[in-house]
Design a protein around this motif. Sequence first.
Motif, short mmCIF file in Angstrom:
data_model
loop_
_atom_site.label_atom_id
_atom_site.label_comp_id
_atom_site.label_asym_id
_atom_site.label_seq_id
_atom_site.Cartn_x
_atom_site.Cartn_y
_atom_site.Cartn_z
N LYS A 269 -0.29 3.02 -14.84
CA LYS A 269 0.07 2.83 -13.43
C LYS A 269 -0.67 1.61 -12.89
O LYS A 269 -1.86 1.42 -13.17
CB LYS A 269 -0.29 4.08 -12.61
CG LYS A 269 0.19 4.00 -11.17
CD LYS A 269 -0.09 5.29 -10.42
CE LYS A 269 0.43 5.20 -8.97
NZ LYS A 269 0.13 6.44 -8.20
N ASP B 291 -4.41 4.79 -1.63
CA ASP B 291 -3.35 5.22 -2.55
C ASP B 291 -3.42 4.52 -3.91
O ASP B 291 -2.61 4.80 -4.80
CB ASP B 291 -1.98 5.00 -1.92
CG ASP B 291 -1.69 5.99 -0.81
OD1 ASP B 291 -2.36 7.04 -0.77
OD2 ASP B 291 -0.80 5.71 0.02
N LEU C 241 9.67 -5.03 0.18
CA LEU C 241 10.52 -4.19 -0.66
C LEU C 241 11.99 -4.58 -0.55
O LEU C 241 12.74 -4.52 -1.54
CB LEU C 241 10.33 -2.71 -0.30
CG LEU C 241 8.96 -2.11 -0.67
CD1 LEU C 241 8.80 -0.71 -0.07
CD2 LEU C 241 8.78 -2.06 -2.19
N LEU D 194 8.74 1.64 -7.85
CA LEU D 194 7.90 1.00 -6.84
C LEU D 194 7.64 1.95 -5.68
O LEU D 194 8.58 2.48 -5.09
CB LEU D 194 8.56 -0.28 -6.33
CG LEU D 194 8.94 -1.32 -7.40
CD1 LEU D 194 9.67 -2.50 -6.76
CD2 LEU D 194 7.70 -1.80 -8.14
N THR D 195 6.38 2.13 -5.36
CA THR D 195 5.99 2.98 -4.23
C THR D 195 5.24 2.12 -3.23
O THR D 195 4.26 1.45 -3.59
CB THR D 195 5.08 4.14 -4.69
OG1 THR D 195 5.77 4.91 -5.66
CG2 THR D 195 4.69 5.02 -3.51
N GLY D 196 5.70 2.11 -1.98
CA GLY D 196 5.04 1.32 -0.94
C GLY D 196 4.02 2.14 -0.17
O GLY D 196 4.18 3.35 -0.02
N SER D 197 2.99 1.46 0.31
CA SER D 197 1.95 2.15 1.08
C SER D 197 1.23 1.15 1.98
O SER D 197 1.19 -0.05 1.70
CB SER D 197 0.95 2.82 0.14
OG SER D 197 -0.13 3.39 0.87
N THR E 8 2.29 0.83 -7.36
CA THR E 8 2.06 1.10 -5.94
C THR E 8 1.74 -0.22 -5.26
O THR E 8 0.80 -0.92 -5.66
CB THR E 8 0.90 2.09 -5.73
OG1 THR E 8 1.25 3.35 -6.32
CG2 THR E 8 0.64 2.31 -4.23
N PRO F 141 5.09 2.20 -13.49
CA PRO F 141 5.09 2.47 -12.04
C PRO F 141 4.07 1.59 -11.31
O PRO F 141 2.98 1.32 -11.82
CB PRO F 141 4.69 3.95 -11.96
CG PRO F 141 4.96 4.51 -13.32
CD PRO F 141 4.73 3.39 -14.29
N GLY G 193 12.91 2.58 -8.10
CA GLY G 193 12.29 3.91 -8.13
C GLY G 193 10.89 3.90 -8.72
O GLY G 193 10.12 4.86 -8.52
N CYS H 92 -4.82 4.24 -9.99
CA CYS H 92 -4.23 3.14 -10.78
C CYS H 92 -5.17 2.71 -11.91
O CYS H 92 -6.40 2.69 -11.73
CB CYS H 92 -3.92 1.95 -9.88
SG CYS H 92 -2.58 2.25 -8.72
#
Length: 691
Positions: free
Chosen positions: A301, A375, A339, A367-370, A326, A324, A365, A379
């Motif tokens: 990650k 968060d 994004l 990619l996770t935004g924060s 973040t 993946p 899918g 990693c």
Amino acid sequence: MKVNDVVTYEVEGPIAVITVNSPPVNALSNAVRQGVADAVQTAIGDSAVGAMVLICDGRTFFAGAEISELGKPQVEPSLRNLQLIVENATKPVIAAMHGTALGGGLELALVAHYRIAVPSAKMGLPEIKLGLLPGAGGTQRLPRVIGIAKALDLILSGDPVSATSAKAMGLIDELATEGNLRADALTLACRVLEEKRPLLKVRDRADKLDEARGKPEIFAEIRQANAKKFRGYKAPENIVRAVEATLELPFDQGMVRERELFNELEKDSQSAAQRHVFFAERLAAKVSGIPSDTAALPIKKVGVIGAGTMGGGIAMNFANAGIPVTIVETSQEALERGLRIIRGNYETTAKKGKMKPEDVDTRMGLLTGSVAMGDLADCDLIIEAVFENLDVKREVFARLDRIAKPGAILATNTSYLDIDDIAAATQRPESVVGLHFFSPANVMKLLEVVRTKDTKPEITVTAMKLAKTIGKIGVLVGNGFGFVGNRILAARNTQADRLVLEGATPWAVDKVLYDFGFAMGHFQMRDLVGLDVGWNRDATSSANVREILNEIGRHGQKTRGGYYDYDENRKQTPSPVASQVIEDFAAKQGIARRAVNDEEIHDRILFAMVNEGARILDEGIASRASDIDIVWVTGYGWPKYRGGPMFWADLQGLPVVLEKLKTLEAAHGEAFKPSPLIERLVAQGKGFKDA
């Protein structure tokens, strides 16, 4: 039975199976050629044998000639003589292909009487990538099998085609069942015997050539379509001329013509340069000074700080590799904008047919935004891609030190800053490394991996392995201003800026670099990237021409004005506004302007770059001269057919380089004071390749 150490000979029923096992890629070395030749002769003399299957063990069919033998005296049997033995065999030869059949491997398959391959196999003639043309009949036989136009497309691209495509165009006769190549090849060989099929020789085919006779426009169109892509390269024209010979000459004379055109290229510096780049790229992956058994850490990650141009592009690399990510931004608005841009990039790629539409959602899918730095706590690797400011980056790393899990790799994407200084903001400097991506990060192949004085060996190894995982060419460099690429670029910047103040025009400088082989000139590149990149509006002080252009709103192509003026299609014309800014600034600095010729532009820019490269090598920032070449060929547009700045300097001869630098130093000052390394190498009679 064993024919030699790399070739075995077995008889199954009426079929002789000649198997080659010469790891790693079954290259057509002298031992392989001799073994195959002996095995074919044995089969011809064996009354129990009716046909032969030529097949390879391991992961591939012949993946090409032995490149290290290029330019050396021929050891018999040559590939061409082996081909004559196979082609003139009195019993059918079936080439059975898996993995890759490339270059000489495909040329050998083309003299077999029948060809079969598993669907996963790929075949092609990549010689153009080494500044060469297929020299064992590829330009003469391939057009006879698939036609002139398709053959030219395949040879000029250098890219392989799938076995399925090869079957459709007639390059192979049958597709085998995956994993069942040997059995299917034996079945084909038996069928050839049972049906008393003829010994089909590609050289005797004329039907595909007849389709092209009286159509010279085929060659004119090919030349026109590739003019921009192949500007400056010699191999493409020789390839076209060799293929033209298939229509103009009988086969044997065409083979002579092919060899003449091949020899021209093999002796030329362009092929030497492209072969240098080929080997240098592979050498760059080898890490010096670290035990070979050092294991890489698992990266499952990744975190990226910043969703802007660089951060978004970096994140895409990992999503493309199925890892993946973040992405953290300072505001929801900036995050959503980043994004959206990433999704837009993927959708554009899908519309061009370069990825499946459903893959867009798959990659998004990952990619996770924060907007919460916390968060990133789970990693394995966190890459910072924020504003190029030391204080800002130190603050980010101090926060990461408190958040990241033990063992996580902390990486900075800085272009110029001292990574040791950034690492000092943490309690784990041994976990910090530089990952210098190049813009656009999702496209550019180069990745400078920067190790500091404290970076642990396993982190260096992990970073280099990760470069390959995400499709980059990783080059390991040391920590110092601008590392390798940007430090040499800074030397070029200095001379280009000075030249225009002294009297050269930006377009004159650009033309010299364009004529040398760069895709665009120095000031064109600046306008394209944006003159405002790295410019601080609040701290601007009219300290140089670039700042003044920014202050009056000329940021480059995006504002339709920088050093050049641009129309709505971004077509450039020399800018009288920029010319006036340059003249006014020169006057303010008390610089007397004069006529500057192209030779001076050429020498001041290129020899300044070489000299800076020598200093980098002498200081240990680069491990090898060839690493510097890879950085500049891969990341900065140095023409591949010139091999990189250090190879180019060796080609000139370091005594010549030293004398040029001394002359330039006398005329233009300290910037050209020869590197001590150049002086030492000249005294020792060596070149950069020996450093």
